[in-house]
Design a protein around this motif. Sequence first.
Motif, PDB file in Angstrom:
ATOM      1  N   PRO A  36      -4.271 -10.414   1.232  1.00  0.00           N
ATOM      2  CA  PRO A  36      -2.969 -10.828   0.697  1.00  0.00           C
ATOM      3  C   PRO A  36      -1.841 -10.142   1.464  1.00  0.00           C
ATOM      4  O   PRO A  36      -2.007  -9.037   1.981  1.00  0.00           O
ATOM      5  N   THR A  37      -0.699 -10.792   1.513  1.00  0.00           N
ATOM      6  CA  THR A  37       0.479 -10.216   2.165  1.00  0.00           C
ATOM      7  C   THR A  37       1.679 -10.348   1.233  1.00  0.00           C
ATOM      8  O   THR A  37       1.668 -11.132   0.292  1.00  0.00           O
ATOM      9  N   ALA A  38       2.718  -9.555   1.527  1.00  0.00           N
ATOM     10  CA  ALA A  38       3.934  -9.572   0.715  1.00  0.00           C
ATOM     11  C   ALA A  38       5.116  -9.145   1.578  1.00  0.00           C
ATOM     12  O   ALA A  38       4.946  -8.593   2.666  1.00  0.00           O
TER      13      ALA A  38
ATOM     14  N   CYS B  62      -2.045  -6.178   2.127  1.00  0.00           N
ATOM     15  CA  CYS B  62      -2.771  -5.532   1.036  1.00  0.00           C
ATOM     16  C   CYS B  62      -4.026  -4.844   1.577  1.00  0.00           C
ATOM     17  O   CYS B  62      -4.902  -5.497   2.130  1.00  0.00           O
ATOM     18  N   LYS B  63      -4.085  -3.519   1.432  1.00  0.00           N
ATOM     19  CA  LYS B  63      -5.261  -2.752   1.857  1.00  0.00           C
ATOM     20  C   LYS B  63      -6.399  -2.931   0.871  1.00  0.00           C
ATOM     21  O   LYS B  63      -7.538  -3.133   1.251  1.00  0.00           O
ATOM     22  N   ASN B  64      -6.073  -2.791  -0.411  1.00  0.00           N
ATOM     23  CA  ASN B  64      -7.068  -2.922  -1.473  1.00  0.00           C
ATOM     24  C   ASN B  64      -6.347  -3.039  -2.809  1.00  0.00           C
ATOM     25  O   ASN B  64      -5.122  -2.990  -2.855  1.00  0.00           O
TER      26      ASN B  64
ATOM     27  N   PHE C 161      -0.313  -2.163  -0.872  1.00  0.00           N
ATOM     28  CA  PHE C 161       0.089  -2.758   0.396  1.00  0.00           C
ATOM     29  C   PHE C 161       0.550  -1.666   1.354  1.00  0.00           C
ATOM     30  O   PHE C 161       1.044  -0.628   0.926  1.00  0.00           O
ATOM     31  N   GLU C 162       0.447  -1.950   2.646  1.00  0.00           N
ATOM     32  CA  GLU C 162       0.954  -1.039   3.666  1.00  0.00           C
ATOM     33  C   GLU C 162       1.644  -1.868   4.733  1.00  0.00           C
ATOM     34  O   GLU C 162       1.225  -2.991   5.015  1.00  0.00           O
ATOM     35  N   ASN C 163       2.708  -1.300   5.321  1.00  0.00           N
ATOM     36  CA  ASN C 163       3.354  -2.023   6.415  1.00  0.00           C
ATOM     37  C   ASN C 163       3.117  -1.285   7.733  1.00  0.00           C
ATOM     38  O   ASN C 163       2.591  -0.166   7.729  1.00  0.00           O
TER      39      ASN C 163
ATOM     40  N   LEU D 223       3.273   0.341  -0.588  1.00  0.00           N
ATOM     41  CA  LEU D 223       3.873  -0.348  -1.725  1.00  0.00           C
ATOM     42  C   LEU D 223       2.758  -0.659  -2.714  1.00  0.00           C
ATOM     43  O   LEU D 223       1.766  -1.286  -2.357  1.00  0.00           O
ATOM     44  N   ALA D 224       2.889  -0.173  -3.941  1.00  0.00           N
ATOM     45  CA  ALA D 224       1.904  -0.467  -4.987  1.00  0.00           C
ATOM     46  C   ALA D 224       2.548  -1.442  -5.967  1.00  0.00           C
ATOM     47  O   ALA D 224       3.570  -1.142  -6.567  1.00  0.00           O
ATOM     48  N   VAL D 225       1.956  -2.618  -6.102  1.00  0.00           N
ATOM     49  CA  VAL D 225       2.451  -3.632  -7.031  1.00  0.00           C
ATOM     50  C   VAL D 225       1.499  -3.630  -8.227  1.00  0.00           C
ATOM     51  O   VAL D 225       0.321  -3.924  -8.088  1.00  0.00           O
TER      52      VAL D 225
END
Length: 177
Positions: free
Chosen positions: A70-72, A81-83, A107-109, A115-117
């Motif tokens: 997944p991406t954001a 999304c890493k995990n 997520f990581e850029n 970024l934790a959603v």
Amino acid sequence: MSIFASAETWAESSKGCGAPHQSPVNLSRSFALPCDRLCELQIDKVAVPQATAVIKSETGMMLEFGDVKPTAKFNGEGYTCKNAYLFHPAQHTIEDVRAEAEFVAVFENPKGYTLAVSVPVRTAPGETPSTSFFSSFVGYPSQAEEPTQVNLGTQWMLQDIIPESKGFYVYEGSWVT
């Protein structure tokens, strides 16, 4: 207490972290600030067919996505999304109410920002996209921390578990446990 949870005892056992808004926190409108540009979050429509689920005693159930992730976008920056993690019960509270579970996509850029959603999870009658998602892996992994391949189907997207009526809090902190 479930095999996933440290939410009930975390604050007491980790007082050394110190900050009043240290994860996990009680999210409340009483200290929320108005959002302008800081609230620009978009979960991209990316179909994710495969994941691996593992029970991690210190973090709950972890999902690692296969070749397709997944991406954001957050504040105009792209993230992958890493995990993801599923905690039972939820780590955070909202207005002092704890959800039955909490799904956190990490997520990581390319700049190294994380970024934790986090999405509170509550049970409801009927079948929804998120019901079929959780049914595809909850209950399968063992406590032995052995990976379990999970087939999410050809149409599943992380966006499927985001509620239609969105509202969110943004805060800086460390890890969500």
